[in-house]
Design an enzyme around this catalytic site. Structure first.
Site, PDB file in Angstrom:
ATOM      1  N   ARG A 101       0.820  -1.211   0.000  1.00 19.44           N
ATOM      2  CA  ARG A 101       0.000   0.000   0.000  1.00 19.44           C
ATOM      3  C   ARG A 101       0.858   1.268   0.000  1.00 19.44           C
ATOM      4  NH1 ARG A 101      -4.055   0.395  -2.299  1.00 19.44           N
ATOM      5  NH2 ARG A 101      -2.857   2.032  -3.278  1.00 19.44           N
ATOM      6  N   LYS A 148       2.845  24.915  -3.238  1.00 17.27           N
ATOM      7  CA  LYS A 148       1.557  24.300  -2.887  1.00 17.27           C
ATOM      8  C   LYS A 148       1.684  22.775  -2.979  1.00 17.27           C
ATOM      9  CE  LYS A 148      -1.076  28.321  -4.451  1.00 17.27           C
ATOM     10  NZ  LYS A 148      -2.045  28.858  -5.432  1.00 17.27           N
ATOM     11  N   GLU A 164       6.313  40.160  -7.029  1.00 17.88           N
ATOM     12  CA  GLU A 164       4.986  39.990  -7.631  1.00 17.88           C
ATOM     13  C   GLU A 164       4.303  41.346  -7.793  1.00 17.88           C
ATOM     14  OE1 GLU A 164       1.897  37.023  -6.058  1.00 17.88           O
ATOM     15  OE2 GLU A 164       1.175  38.966  -5.331  1.00 17.88           O
TER      16      GLU A 164
END
Length: 288
Positions: A98, A133, A199
């Protein structure tokens, strides 16, 4: 880079989580001398990633388990293809199954999704990159999978490069300082080897940010028209990184605006695991 020590540390933690006091099912039902052979089989097409991770899931359970015929990371496969063969003590194979599948399904899913993005922009100069992320604790695995799919990595962590986002700029200029001056002063305190990215979310911010001598400018959530104007305004003075609103239906058009980099959080936070299975056969020796 995905190292052997990182693989062993993360996989060992996963095995400890899955079988903290042993695999009581296999120990109760499977004879100790049973031997198993299992094929890792693709139920759908994709791009493979996680070969060493998959092998480690069995090696760390029992060093006698052998994993052979492993497909190379980055290789494409079709439904029905055998991607690896596992052989050894049946209890160990069942215990590692698994965890090994979880990792290789996840990593191959990321590689497959990344390859789809890369194919969409292949006719442009844009490079597809991941973001932070990622699943906590699995960043090295997931970013390796992005590379398996032909993508590239953004900064690995907060320690690797300066990336000033809107909230950073809000704090930096809270005293009324001009953005250019504030950035210039901050950059002057950094080692000369440190990459600096800033940014912006409006076209009129570009010139004052570039005046500080930054390395990369991120155009965040710009329309296609504004991205094209932004690339023209930057005019090669910095790397142009596009972010926000990126998916498979939009990435081609974004790349065609002339940006250098497209940051895609979805590569890691939205990829689904591929359907891979372990088809197992067990041999129990005849009693002497």
């Amino acid at each position: 880079m995905l190292t052997r020590s990182t693989i062993d540390r993360v996989v060992a933690a996963a095995l400890e989580e899955d079988a903290p006091w042993g695999d009581i099912t296999s120990e109760a039902l499977i004879p100790a001398d049973a031997v198993a052979t299992a094929d890792l089989v693709a139920r759908e097409a994709g791009v493979f990633s996680g070969a060493e991770v998959f092998a480690a899931a069995f090696r760390l359970v029992d060093a006698r388990v052998q994993v052979s015929d492993l497909l190379a990371d980055g290789a494409a496969f079709a439904a029905g293809d055998v991607l690896a063969r596992v052989s050894g003590p049946a209890r160990a194979v069942l215990t590692g199954e698994r965890v090994g599948l979880n990792f290789v399904q996840r990593m191959s899913g990321i590689a497959t999704l990344t390859a789809a993005y890369v194919a969409e922009v292949a006719h442009t100069r844009a490079r597809i990159v991941d973001t932070r992320k990622t699943t906590p604790g699995l960043r090295a695995f997931e970013r390796h999978a992005v590379r398996s799919g032909g993508g590239h990595n953004h900064r690995f962590s907060l320690s690797d490069a300066v990336m000033a986002k809107d909230n950073h700029l809000a704090v930096l200029t809270a005293s009324g300082a001009w953005v250019t001056d504030a950035l210039t002063e901050a950059i002057a305190r950094l080692p000369h080897t440190t990459h600096v990215e800033v940014e912006v979310d409006r076209l009129d911010q570009i010139d004052e940010v570039l005046a500080a001598g930054i390395d990369t400018i991120m155009l965040d959530n710009f329309s296609l028209a504004d991205l094209a104007q932004g690339v023209e305004r930057v005019a090669g003075r910095a790397i142009v990184d596009a972010s926000g609103g990126v998916d498979l239906s939009t990435v081609r058009a974004i790349a065609e605006t002339g940006v250098d980099v497209i940051s895609v959080g979805a590569l890691t936070h939205a990829a689904r695991g591929l359907d891979l299975g372990l088809d197992l056969a067990v041999h129990i020796p005849d009693p002497a």
